[in-house]
Design a protein around this motif. Structure first.
Motif, PDB file in Angstrom:
ATOM      1  N   PRO A  22      56.246 -54.093  81.597  1.00  0.00           N
ATOM      2  CA  PRO A  22      55.076 -54.509  81.300  1.00  0.00           C
ATOM      3  C   PRO A  22      54.199 -54.697  82.699  1.00  0.00           C
ATOM      4  O   PRO A  22      52.825 -54.595  82.557  1.00  0.00           O
ATOM      5  CB  PRO A  22      55.360 -55.874  80.829  1.00  0.00           C
ATOM      6  CG  PRO A  22      56.428 -56.235  81.419  1.00  0.00           C
ATOM      7  CD  PRO A  22      57.391 -54.672  81.308  1.00  0.00           C
ATOM      8  N   MET A  23      54.754 -54.620  83.793  1.00  0.00           N
ATOM      9  CA  MET A  23      54.001 -54.525  85.083  1.00  0.00           C
ATOM     10  C   MET A  23      53.184 -53.549  85.283  1.00  0.00           C
ATOM     11  O   MET A  23      52.091 -53.569  86.077  1.00  0.00           O
ATOM     12  CB  MET A  23      54.924 -55.014  86.195  1.00  0.00           C
ATOM     13  CG  MET A  23      55.550 -56.541  86.250  1.00  0.00           C
ATOM     14  SD  MET A  23      56.426 -56.761  87.783  1.00  0.00           S
ATOM     15  CE  MET A  23      57.986 -56.031  87.646  1.00  0.00           C
ATOM     16  N   LYS A  24      53.420 -52.434  84.725  1.00  0.00           N
ATOM     17  CA  LYS A  24      52.883 -51.215  84.961  1.00  0.00           C
ATOM     18  C   LYS A  24      51.485 -51.127  84.006  1.00  0.00           C
ATOM     19  O   LYS A  24      50.485 -50.366  84.201  1.00  0.00           O
ATOM     20  CB  LYS A  24      53.693 -49.873  84.574  1.00  0.00           C
ATOM     21  CG  LYS A  24      54.820 -49.660  85.603  1.00  0.00           C
ATOM     22  CD  LYS A  24      55.653 -48.532  85.175  1.00  0.00           C
ATOM     23  CE  LYS A  24      56.834 -48.350  86.040  1.00  0.00           C
ATOM     24  NZ  LYS A  24      57.457 -46.990  85.675  1.00  0.00           N
ATOM     25  N   ARG A  25      51.522 -51.983  82.876  1.00  0.00           N
ATOM     26  CA  ARG A  25      50.354 -52.082  82.036  1.00  0.00           C
ATOM     27  C   ARG A  25      49.323 -53.169  82.470  1.00  0.00           C
ATOM     28  O   ARG A  25      48.143 -52.888  82.012  1.00  0.00           O
ATOM     29  CB  ARG A  25      50.993 -52.269  80.663  1.00  0.00           C
ATOM     30  CG  ARG A  25      51.884 -51.010  80.362  1.00  0.00           C
ATOM     31  CD  ARG A  25      52.184 -51.031  78.820  1.00  0.00           C
ATOM     32  NE  ARG A  25      52.961 -52.192  78.327  1.00  0.00           N
ATOM     33  CZ  ARG A  25      54.071 -52.233  78.178  1.00  0.00           C
ATOM     34  NH1 ARG A  25      54.940 -51.286  78.688  1.00  0.00           N
ATOM     35  NH2 ARG A  25      54.693 -53.426  77.994  1.00  0.00           N
ATOM     36  N   HIS A  26      49.674 -54.068  82.878  1.00  0.00           N
ATOM     37  CA  HIS A  26      48.853 -55.301  82.976  1.00  0.00           C
ATOM     38  C   HIS A  26      48.827 -56.027  84.200  1.00  0.00           C
ATOM     39  O   HIS A  26      49.888 -56.299  84.704  1.00  0.00           O
ATOM     40  CB  HIS A  26      48.999 -56.282  81.872  1.00  0.00           C
ATOM     41  CG  HIS A  26      49.006 -55.685  80.450  1.00  0.00           C
ATOM     42  ND1 HIS A  26      47.697 -55.587  79.942  1.00  0.00           N
ATOM     43  CD2 HIS A  26      49.935 -55.517  79.564  1.00  0.00           C
ATOM     44  CE1 HIS A  26      48.076 -55.313  78.674  1.00  0.00           C
ATOM     45  NE2 HIS A  26      49.166 -55.278  78.543  1.00  0.00           N
ATOM     46  N   ARG A  27      47.584 -55.898  85.140  1.00  0.00           N
ATOM     47  CA  ARG A  27      47.768 -56.580  86.516  1.00  0.00           C
ATOM     48  C   ARG A  27      48.349 -58.096  86.547  1.00  0.00           C
ATOM     49  O   ARG A  27      48.916 -58.370  87.241  1.00  0.00           O
ATOM     50  CB  ARG A  27      46.345 -56.645  86.825  1.00  0.00           C
ATOM     51  CG  ARG A  27      46.088 -56.847  88.331  1.00  0.00           C
ATOM     52  CD  ARG A  27      44.992 -56.723  89.134  1.00  0.00           C
ATOM     53  NE  ARG A  27      44.699 -56.851  90.297  1.00  0.00           N
ATOM     54  CZ  ARG A  27      44.542 -58.375  90.713  1.00  0.00           C
ATOM     55  NH1 ARG A  27      44.599 -59.446  89.985  1.00  0.00           N
ATOM     56  NH2 ARG A  27      44.261 -58.693  92.040  1.00  0.00           N
ATOM     57  N   ILE A  28      47.972 -58.774  85.155  1.00  0.00           N
ATOM     58  CA  ILE A  28      48.511 -60.278  85.519  1.00  0.00           C
ATOM     59  C   ILE A  28      50.090 -60.259  85.712  1.00  0.00           C
ATOM     60  O   ILE A  28      50.527 -61.215  86.441  1.00  0.00           O
ATOM     61  CB  ILE A  28      48.020 -60.867  84.382  1.00  0.00           C
ATOM     62  CG1 ILE A  28      48.465 -62.442  84.420  1.00  0.00           C
ATOM     63  CG2 ILE A  28      48.831 -60.359  82.932  1.00  0.00           C
ATOM     64  CD1 ILE A  28      47.968 -63.320  83.217  1.00  0.00           C
ATOM     65  N   TRP A  29      50.800 -59.295  85.024  1.00  0.00           N
ATOM     66  CA  TRP A  29      52.359 -59.271  85.170  1.00  0.00           C
ATOM     67  C   TRP A  29      52.670 -58.958  86.557  1.00  0.00           C
ATOM     68  O   TRP A  29      53.813 -58.971  86.941  1.00  0.00           O
ATOM     69  CB  TRP A  29      52.841 -58.391  84.394  1.00  0.00           C
ATOM     70  CG  TRP A  29      52.450 -58.667  83.005  1.00  0.00           C
ATOM     71  CD1 TRP A  29      51.968 -57.649  81.936  1.00  0.00           C
ATOM     72  CD2 TRP A  29      52.423 -60.018  82.073  1.00  0.00           C
ATOM     73  NE1 TRP A  29      51.920 -58.420  80.881  1.00  0.00           N
ATOM     74  CE2 TRP A  29      52.116 -59.729  80.842  1.00  0.00           C
ATOM     75  CE3 TRP A  29      53.079 -61.416  82.502  1.00  0.00           C
ATOM     76  CZ2 TRP A  29      52.011 -60.569  79.931  1.00  0.00           C
ATOM     77  CZ3 TRP A  29      52.788 -62.452  81.598  1.00  0.00           C
ATOM     78  CH2 TRP A  29      52.335 -61.992  80.332  1.00  0.00           C
ATOM     79  N   ARG A  30      51.769 -58.628  87.553  1.00  0.00           N
ATOM     80  CA  ARG A  30      52.068 -58.178  88.864  1.00  0.00           C
ATOM     81  C   ARG A  30      51.994 -59.510  89.785  1.00  0.00           C
ATOM     82  O   ARG A  30      51.971 -59.181  91.020  1.00  0.00           O
ATOM     83  CB  ARG A  30      51.438 -56.714  89.314  1.00  0.00           C
ATOM     84  CG  ARG A  30      51.798 -55.836  88.547  1.00  0.00           C
ATOM     85  CD  ARG A  30      51.282 -54.282  88.955  1.00  0.00           C
ATOM     86  NE  ARG A  30      49.924 -54.069  89.116  1.00  0.00           N
ATOM     87  CZ  ARG A  30      49.229 -53.714  88.064  1.00  0.00           C
ATOM     88  NH1 ARG A  30      49.936 -53.285  86.986  1.00  0.00           N
ATOM     89  NH2 ARG A  30      47.978 -53.507  88.330  1.00  0.00           N
TER      90      ARG A  30
ATOM     91  N   ARG B 227      55.535 -62.071  88.477  1.00  0.00           N
ATOM     92  CA  ARG B 227      56.309 -60.549  88.586  1.00  0.00           C
ATOM     93  C   ARG B 227      57.643 -60.842  88.608  1.00  0.00           C
ATOM     94  O   ARG B 227      58.564 -60.070  88.472  1.00  0.00           O
ATOM     95  CB  ARG B 227      55.663 -59.838  89.830  1.00  0.00           C
ATOM     96  CG  ARG B 227      55.712 -60.179  91.047  1.00  0.00           C
ATOM     97  CD  ARG B 227      54.972 -59.449  92.221  1.00  0.00           C
ATOM     98  NE  ARG B 227      55.111 -60.076  93.439  1.00  0.00           N
ATOM     99  CZ  ARG B 227      54.300 -59.869  94.676  1.00  0.00           C
ATOM    100  NH1 ARG B 227      53.405 -58.713  94.311  1.00  0.00           N
ATOM    101  NH2 ARG B 227      54.362 -60.438  95.672  1.00  0.00           N
TER     102      ARG B 227
END
Length: 308
Positions: A43-51, A56
């Motif tokens: 999911p880190m590739k799809r949404h910036r918030i998860w990075r 993260r």
């Protein structure tokens, strides 16, 4: 931008992971090597918030647990599998058995390393929040070290620790630019700053500071706080280990992280060349997949499964 690889020892094998896929290589009872390759849909590739920092770390921990369980399941099936005279599989661990085993393992870990030390400290005649969280942390770390020391005496776990050492040596060799042959990889260190053992130790140490903010609630809120705050602590520990992995030349930082590196001496053993070969096979399959190549089937007795 350099690519960071990680891994995990499994039953008679090693799982290696890259940014977009992971592979597990397992030594079969017949002496061959089986490989399974899987893609990673993070999911880190799809949404910036998860990075974002800390968040993260929580996502990465969840992904690592999920992949680790799947890799262990694959290795357990290879180890337990038996074939009849016609080559058909007659015994295999079921999905239900694997899920039940993992549920028991997670519950046991929470009770032994989180809930148990908190309740034990709560029963002690300790005054003040500061001393409470310090004693709780010391008990937790002591239980953790004693547990690792005891399970390391089991023959089967010794072999897992050897594969753990093979995994570290392989990643160290790769990051050092060495040719990945068993003989060359064997010369590298058993220790790596991004190791999960060091991560677990720092989860316990950082927990002392986080739990100090909670104070000393009644016993049932004490249990709830230790479980619910685990993702936050894990996220902080992830950032620390991640930073250390990128700044291994910083002597002050490495000195502070030294206890986590020392602890790896309990969870790694010198591997054999055969075990190093398995670890190399796993990382090679990951690198081929990352490069867009079709996973190899270099050995006649190896099976490669690729699923999108």
């Amino acid at each position: 931008m350099s690519v960071s690889y990680g891994g995990q020892a499994v039953l008679e094998g090693v799982m290696m992971r890259g940014p977009s896929c992971w592979a597990v290589a397992v030594r079969t009872p017949e002496g061959g090597i089986e490989e399974v390759v899987r893609d990673v849909t993070s999911p880190m590739k799809r949404h910036r918030i998860w990075r974002l920092p800390v968040i993260r770390g929580v996502i990465a921990l969840g992904e690592s647990l999920a992949i680790g369980f799947r890799a262990l399941a694959i290795s357990a099936n290879v180890a337990a599998r038996e074939e009849d005279e016609e080559g058909k599989v007659v015994t295999e661990i079921t999905r239900g058995q694997i899920i039940f085993s993992f549920a028991i393992a997670i519950g046991f870990a929470l009770m032994l390393f989180k809930v148990g030390p908190a309740l034990l400290t709560n029963w002690l005649p300790i005054e003040g929040t500061t001393w409470f969280v310090i004693v709780e942390g010391l008990i937790r770390v002591s239980v953790f070290i004693a547990y690792i020391g005891l399970i390391g005496l089991l023959p089967d776990l010794k072999r897992v620790f050897q594969y753990h050492g093979a995994e570290h040596k392989t990643i160290n060799a790769l990051e050092g630019g060495s040719e990945l042959t068993p003989e060359r990889v064997q010369k590298f260190s058993l220790i790596h700053p991004r190791c999960g053992t060091a991560f677990l130790l720092w989860v316990m140490v950082l927990g002392i500071f986080v739990f100090a903010l909670v104070g000393r609630p009644v016993w049932y809120w004490l249990i709830v706080s230790r479980i619910l705050l685990l993702p936050v602590i894990a996220g902080l520990a992830y950032e620390l280990i991640r930073y250390a992995g990128k700044h291994q030349e910083n002597r002050v930082l490495m000195t502070l992280l030294a206890p986590g590196l020392w602890l790896q001496r309990l969870t790694t053993r010198e591997p054999t060349l055969d075990q190093v070969e398995v670890s190399i096979r796993a990382i090679e399959e990951v690198r081929r997949r990352e490069a867009g190549e079709t996973p190899s089937q270099t050995a006649s007795d190896a099976r490669v499964e690729v699923m999108a």
